[in-house]
Motif scaffolding. Structure first.
Motif, mmCIF file in Angstrom:
data_model
loop_
_atom_site.group_PDB
_atom_site.id
_atom_site.type_symbol
_atom_site.label_atom_id
_atom_site.label_comp_id
_atom_site.label_asym_id
_atom_site.label_seq_id
_atom_site.Cartn_x
_atom_site.Cartn_y
_atom_site.Cartn_z
ATOM 1 N N UNK A 23 22.254 48.535 -12.817
ATOM 2 C CA UNK A 23 22.642 48.572 -14.232
ATOM 3 C C UNK A 23 22.104 47.377 -15.003
ATOM 4 N N UNK A 24 22.076 46.211 -14.356
ATOM 5 C CA UNK A 24 21.655 45.006 -15.066
ATOM 6 C C UNK A 24 20.205 44.609 -14.785
ATOM 7 N N UNK A 25 19.466 45.536 -14.177
ATOM 8 C CA UNK A 25 18.019 45.388 -14.083
ATOM 9 C C UNK A 25 17.493 44.444 -13.029
ATOM 10 N N UNK A 26 18.275 44.202 -11.967
ATOM 11 C CA UNK A 26 17.854 43.234 -10.947
ATOM 12 C C UNK A 26 17.517 43.876 -9.607
ATOM 13 N N UNK A 27 17.685 45.185 -9.483
ATOM 14 C CA UNK A 27 17.365 45.848 -8.217
ATOM 15 C C UNK A 27 15.868 45.811 -7.967
ATOM 16 N N UNK A 28 15.479 46.085 -6.721
ATOM 17 C CA UNK A 28 14.054 46.112 -6.384
ATOM 18 C C UNK A 28 13.329 47.160 -7.221
ATOM 19 N N UNK B 243 12.363 35.552 -12.186
ATOM 20 C CA UNK B 243 13.391 36.451 -11.670
ATOM 21 C C UNK B 243 14.571 35.646 -11.159
ATOM 22 N N UNK B 244 15.766 35.988 -11.635
ATOM 23 C CA UNK B 244 16.962 35.242 -11.258
ATOM 24 C C UNK B 244 18.201 36.118 -11.415
ATOM 25 N N UNK B 245 19.177 35.918 -10.535
ATOM 26 C CA UNK B 245 20.467 36.602 -10.658
ATOM 27 C C UNK B 245 21.361 35.736 -11.539
ATOM 28 N N UNK B 246 21.004 35.703 -12.811
ATOM 29 C CA UNK B 246 21.567 34.770 -13.790
ATOM 30 C C UNK B 246 21.152 35.296 -15.150
ATOM 31 N N UNK B 247 21.778 34.806 -16.192
ATOM 32 C CA UNK B 247 21.360 35.159 -17.542
ATOM 33 C C UNK B 247 19.913 34.729 -17.778
ATOM 34 N N UNK B 248 19.185 35.525 -18.589
ATOM 35 C CA UNK B 248 17.828 35.109 -18.946
ATOM 36 C C UNK B 248 17.851 33.945 -19.946
ATOM 37 N N UNK C 185 35.308 37.929 -14.862
ATOM 38 C CA UNK C 185 36.012 36.644 -14.872
ATOM 39 C C UNK C 185 35.540 35.718 -13.758
ATOM 40 N N UNK C 186 35.026 36.306 -12.669
ATOM 41 C CA UNK C 186 34.624 35.509 -11.515
ATOM 42 C C UNK C 186 33.108 35.439 -11.331
ATOM 43 N N UNK C 187 32.359 36.152 -12.142
ATOM 44 C CA UNK C 187 30.907 36.108 -12.040
ATOM 45 C C UNK C 187 30.368 34.902 -12.795
ATOM 46 N N UNK C 188 29.350 34.281 -12.228
ATOM 47 C CA UNK C 188 28.721 33.121 -12.871
ATOM 48 C C UNK C 188 27.284 33.471 -13.222
ATOM 49 N N UNK C 189 27.047 33.756 -14.479
ATOM 50 C CA UNK C 189 25.708 34.075 -14.960
ATOM 51 C C UNK C 189 25.167 32.972 -15.857
ATOM 52 N N UNK C 190 25.920 31.870 -15.970
ATOM 53 C CA UNK C 190 25.532 30.781 -16.876
ATOM 54 C C UNK C 190 25.450 29.430 -16.181
ATOM 55 N N UNK D 56 7.345 37.307 -18.791
ATOM 56 C CA UNK D 56 8.455 38.252 -18.770
ATOM 57 C C UNK D 56 9.590 37.608 -17.996
ATOM 58 N N UNK D 57 10.797 37.630 -18.549
ATOM 59 C CA UNK D 57 11.975 37.094 -17.846
ATOM 60 C C UNK D 57 12.821 38.254 -17.323
ATOM 61 N N UNK D 58 13.032 38.274 -16.013
ATOM 62 C CA UNK D 58 13.916 39.259 -15.404
ATOM 63 C C UNK D 58 15.215 38.562 -15.020
ATOM 64 N N UNK D 59 16.306 39.053 -15.545
ATOM 65 C CA UNK D 59 17.632 38.498 -15.307
ATOM 66 C C UNK D 59 18.615 39.348 -16.089
ATOM 67 N N UNK D 60 19.826 38.896 -16.179
ATOM 68 C CA UNK D 60 20.844 39.631 -16.936
ATOM 69 C C UNK D 60 20.638 39.350 -18.421
ATOM 70 N N UNK D 61 20.595 40.412 -19.208
ATOM 71 C CA UNK D 61 20.423 40.250 -20.655
ATOM 72 C C UNK D 61 21.644 39.558 -21.251
ATOM 73 N N UNK D 62 21.649 39.352 -22.540
ATOM 74 C CA UNK D 62 22.714 38.618 -23.226
ATOM 75 C C UNK D 62 23.983 39.473 -23.305
ATOM 76 N N UNK D 63 24.679 39.537 -22.153
ATOM 77 C CA UNK D 63 25.876 40.373 -22.081
ATOM 78 C C UNK D 63 26.736 39.927 -20.907
ATOM 79 N N UNK D 64 28.012 40.324 -20.923
ATOM 80 C CA UNK D 64 28.881 40.130 -19.779
ATOM 81 C C UNK D 64 28.698 41.296 -18.815
#
Length: 314
Positions: free
Chosen positions: A295-300, A249-254, A120-125, A275-283
């Motif tokens: 889990x969301x693929x953004x770690x080093x 690469x972004x801490x945001x939706x791809x 509810x408080x995360x902004x990926x968009x 290649x786009x690295x970011x959060x896939x199409x999911x909450x």
């Protein structure tokens, strides 16, 4: 081992917003009942006549900012990025972006890492939303120094600006004399095999991944893109022509963010394998930072694996 200096963006933000409120007669801090979290409470405590508390009413808050700006003032609307970008979008579009009013909007607690607050408080968009608005400048700083430089640039700029801030501490990437300019990218590491264009908080993780990949014989060029709009198209084309392989690469939706913006430029001007690295199409969900990044693929480690696979298959 040298200890890496880190700092929280909101701490530098609070220092600069207080200074702007004290020295610029136009500047007002406008809060959505989150001053303790965003650190705008420093203005409330030390310059209360420049602090406006709007409560949990983001639509009204942005309407008030529109009115203030129409009188020649420069309001800084500050709340969580999730609330700013979605709850008040109609007011931002109609009352601020369309008339190109001088309102600065600061989205705190952006991305995945929002202190166990959950989806509810995360902004990926938020980047995707703001970059679609005509007349809007969109900035995602990577560290404390760039936060200050971006704020001062926004203060000098006549028009609406969105600045995306993170909650937690991040490594210092820039010296205090860093020359930030709206719309200009910065090459942080030269490379020859693959280009990674990163923004905001993901830039520091990208640099660490690039160092690990260098140990495996893959030369990564790291281009930091602090301004997503206006976009530094020349920097994108230059690095793409150099390596012919581009990762974003972004801490945001791809979807709709930096990756989409870069793809638009390359698709129209220099078709390049991407290649786009970011959060896939999911909450996302609530969890400790490292677990969320993994889990969301953004770690080093995730970035190292993805970039290596992309490079080896190219």
């Amino acid at each position: 081992m040298t200890k890496i200096q880190k700092g929280a963006m909101r701490d530098r933000f609070s220092k600069v917003i207080l200074e702007l409120a004290e020295k610029d007669a136009r500047v007002y801090a406008v809060d959505g009942d989150l001053a303790n979290s965003t650190k705008t409470d420093v203005v409330a405590n030390q310059k209360p006549e420049k602090f406006l508390q709007m409560g949990i009413a983001e639509q009204n808050m942005l309407s008030v900012c529109s009115g203030l700006a129409s009188t020649g003032l420069q309001p800084w609307a500050v709340t969580f990025a999730a609330f700013l970008s979605k709850r008040a979008l109609d007011q931002i579009q109609v009352q601020i972006a369309q008339p190109r009013l001088d309102v600065k909007m600061v989205g705190a607690y952006s991305g995945l890492l929002t202190g166990l607050t959950g989806k509810t408080h995360q902004a990926l968009e938020d980047i995707a939303i703001f970059r679609t608005l005509a007349n809007m400048v969109v900035i995602a700083p990577a560290d404390n120094v760039e936060v200050e430089k971006a704020m001062r640039a926004a203060n000098d700029y006549d028009g609406p600006v969105y600045i995306r801030l993170a909650r937690d501490e991040y490594p210092y990437l820039f010296a205090e004399d860093y020359d930030f300019k709206i719309g200009r990218a910065v090459t942080l590491k030269e490379g020859t095999d693959v280009s990674v264009i990163a923004t905001g908080t993901q830039t520091s993780r990208t640099l660490e991944a690039a160092k690990q990949l260098a140990d495996e014989g893959i030369s990564v060029e790291v281009v930091h893109m602090p301004t997503i709009k206006p976009l530094d198209e020349a920097a994108i084309l230059a690095t793409a022509q150099k390596t012919n392989l581009v990762v974003t690469a972004e801490e945001h939706s791809i979807l709709g963010g930096l990756g989409s913006a870069v793809a638009e430029v390359l698709g129209e001007q220099h078709p390049t394998k991407m290649l786009r690295i970011g959060v896939e199409d999911r909450n996302a969900e609530s969890a400790p930072n490292e677990q969320l990044l993994e889990k969301y693929g953004l770690s080093v480690s995730c970035m190292v694996r993805k970039i290596k696979d992309f490079y080896n298959k190219a």
